[in-house]
Design an enzyme around this catalytic site. Structure first.
Site, PDB file in Angstrom:
ATOM      1  N   ASP A 131      31.117  10.992  -1.035  1.00  0.00           N
ATOM      2  CA  ASP A 131      31.494  12.354  -0.699  1.00  0.00           C
ATOM      3  C   ASP A 131      32.774  12.268   0.131  1.00  0.00           C
ATOM      4  OD1 ASP A 131      31.296  15.159  -0.390  1.00  0.00           O
ATOM      5  OD2 ASP A 131      30.246  14.913   1.511  1.00  0.00           O
ATOM      6  N   LEU A 132      33.451  13.392   0.308  1.00  0.00           N
ATOM      7  CA  LEU A 132      34.721  13.390   1.041  1.00  0.00           C
ATOM      8  C   LEU A 132      34.539  13.821   2.495  1.00  0.00           C
ATOM      9  CD1 LEU A 132      37.810  13.048   0.963  1.00  0.00           C
ATOM     10  CD2 LEU A 132      37.964  15.431   0.196  1.00  0.00           C
ATOM     11  N   ASP A 133      34.239  15.092   2.700  1.00  0.00           N
ATOM     12  CA  ASP A 133      34.133  15.630   4.055  1.00  0.00           C
ATOM     13  C   ASP A 133      32.939  15.021   4.789  1.00  0.00           C
ATOM     14  OD1 ASP A 133      36.304  17.199   3.555  1.00  0.00           O
ATOM     15  OD2 ASP A 133      35.166  19.007   3.103  1.00  0.00           O
ATOM     16  N   THR A 188      37.186  16.963   7.642  1.00  0.00           N
ATOM     17  CA  THR A 188      37.987  18.181   7.464  1.00  0.00           C
ATOM     18  C   THR A 188      37.143  19.426   7.694  1.00  0.00           C
ATOM     19  OG1 THR A 188      37.584  18.256   5.079  1.00  0.00           O
ATOM     20  CG2 THR A 188      39.545  17.061   5.811  1.00  0.00           C
ATOM     21  N   LYS A 219      27.741  23.468   4.700  1.00  0.00           N
ATOM     22  CA  LYS A 219      27.941  22.036   4.491  1.00  0.00           C
ATOM     23  C   LYS A 219      27.510  21.609   3.094  1.00  0.00           C
ATOM     24  CE  LYS A 219      27.715  17.987   7.433  1.00  0.00           C
ATOM     25  NZ  LYS A 219      27.119  17.395   8.648  1.00  0.00           N
ATOM     26  N   SER A 248      33.005  14.972  -4.907  1.00  0.00           N
ATOM     27  CA  SER A 248      33.149  16.013  -3.895  1.00  0.00           C
ATOM     28  C   SER A 248      33.292  17.392  -4.514  1.00  0.00           C
ATOM     29  CB  SER A 248      34.396  15.723  -3.039  1.00  0.00           C
ATOM     30  OG  SER A 248      34.711  16.806  -2.189  1.00  0.00           O
ATOM     31  N   ALA A 249      32.796  18.402  -3.805  1.00  0.00           N
ATOM     32  CA  ALA A 249      32.948  19.785  -4.254  1.00  0.00           C
ATOM     33  C   ALA A 249      34.347  20.319  -3.984  1.00  0.00           C
ATOM     34  CB  ALA A 249      31.915  20.670  -3.551  1.00  0.00           C
ATOM     35  N   LYS A 269      26.346  20.855  -5.659  1.00  0.00           N
ATOM     36  CA  LYS A 269      25.194  20.138  -5.119  1.00  0.00           C
ATOM     37  C   LYS A 269      24.226  21.159  -4.523  1.00  0.00           C
ATOM     38  CE  LYS A 269      28.451  16.535  -3.707  1.00  0.00           C
ATOM     39  NZ  LYS A 269      29.118  15.889  -2.545  1.00  0.00           N
ATOM     40  N   GLU A 297      26.708   9.929   1.430  1.00  0.00           N
ATOM     41  CA  GLU A 297      26.678  11.383   1.657  1.00  0.00           C
ATOM     42  C   GLU A 297      26.336  11.739   3.103  1.00  0.00           C
ATOM     43  OE1 GLU A 297      26.859  14.486   0.934  1.00  0.00           O
ATOM     44  OE2 GLU A 297      27.445  14.544  -1.161  1.00  0.00           O
ATOM     45  N   ASP A 298      26.887  12.867   3.574  1.00  0.00           N
ATOM     46  CA  ASP A 298      26.557  13.332   4.929  1.00  0.00           C
ATOM     47  C   ASP A 298      25.775  14.630   4.931  1.00  0.00           C
ATOM     48  OD1 ASP A 298      28.745  15.034   4.166  1.00  0.00           O
ATOM     49  OD2 ASP A 298      29.071  15.476   6.279  1.00  0.00           O
TER      50      ASP A 298
END
Length: 216
Positions: free
Chosen positions: A11-13, A19, A47, A116-117, A147, A171-172
């Protein structure tokens, strides 16, 4: 799990870079212009959620309703605010251990993908100077289902030419953990164990894993 994986999907964020604060500033500004307050507590509901669903949640908080056409305009405005905020991103904002961990995975021959979304993922990765470390980038421009639907991870897995059982997701967000599990993949949760209780392993960040790899 980590020593035998053939593919790693991130995942990104909250995993690669934080961000979330910029997303929050953009949503809060939009809410302020609509005449209501949008708090950090409200923001927790966004989130791991797509942009349009995030807007729906924000409007629920404000008790407001708009046409689909108006909502598209609002979502575009929020994104422009967000892009303006992140335009100054640079490698210094990578979360601890990220680049070293990615480089280590490449040295082991592990395929690396982003799942990522975000529709700004490529822009962000370029700003962070790590885009070349990814073999596949699957973002909000490639998927139609957010997701916890597993679509984003299944596409990333396919682009790595691997099977779900060969991949580990990092993932977070709870929705991301659910998506990875639905895709048939194991998951490393980045963050708090009480939130990511369904993950196979939970750590504070990639710097922890990077440190463990040096010990092995």
């Amino acid at each position: 799990m980590l020593q035998t994986m053939r593919g790693a999907i991130f995942d990104l964020d909250g995993v690669i870079v934080d961000t979330a604060k910029y997303h929050y500033l953009a949503w809060a500004k939009l809410a302020d212009e609509l005449g209501f307050a949008f708090t950090e507590e409200h923001n927790e509901r966004l989130k791991g959620v797509s942009r349009m669903r995030s807007l729906d949640i924000l409007l629920e908080v404000g008790g407001q309703d708009f046409s689909e056409e108006d909502k598209l305009v609002m979502a575009d405005k929020k994104n422009k605010l967000y892009v303006e905020y992140i335009s100054t991103l640079n490698e210094s904002e990578l979360l601890p251990g990220v680049k070293d961990y990615l480089i280590g995975l490449r040295a082991r021959g592990v395929g690396i993908a982003l799942g990522s979304a975000s529709k700004n993922a490529m822009f962000i990765l370029d700003k962070l100077n790590i885009a070349e470390l990814f073999d596949s980038i699957v973002d909000g421009n490639k998927v139609s289902r957010a997701k916890p639907d597993p679509e984003v991870f299944l596409i990333a897995c396919a682009e790595l030419a691997l099977q779900p059982v060969d991949c580990v997701v990092f993932e977070d967000a709870e929705a991301g953990v659910q998506a990875a599990k639905a895709a048939g993949m194991q998951v490393v949760g980045i963050g708090r164990p009480e939130i990511l209780k369904d993950a196979d392993l939970v750590v504070a960040g990639l710097h922890v894993l990077e440190g463990l790899d040096r010990l092995n």
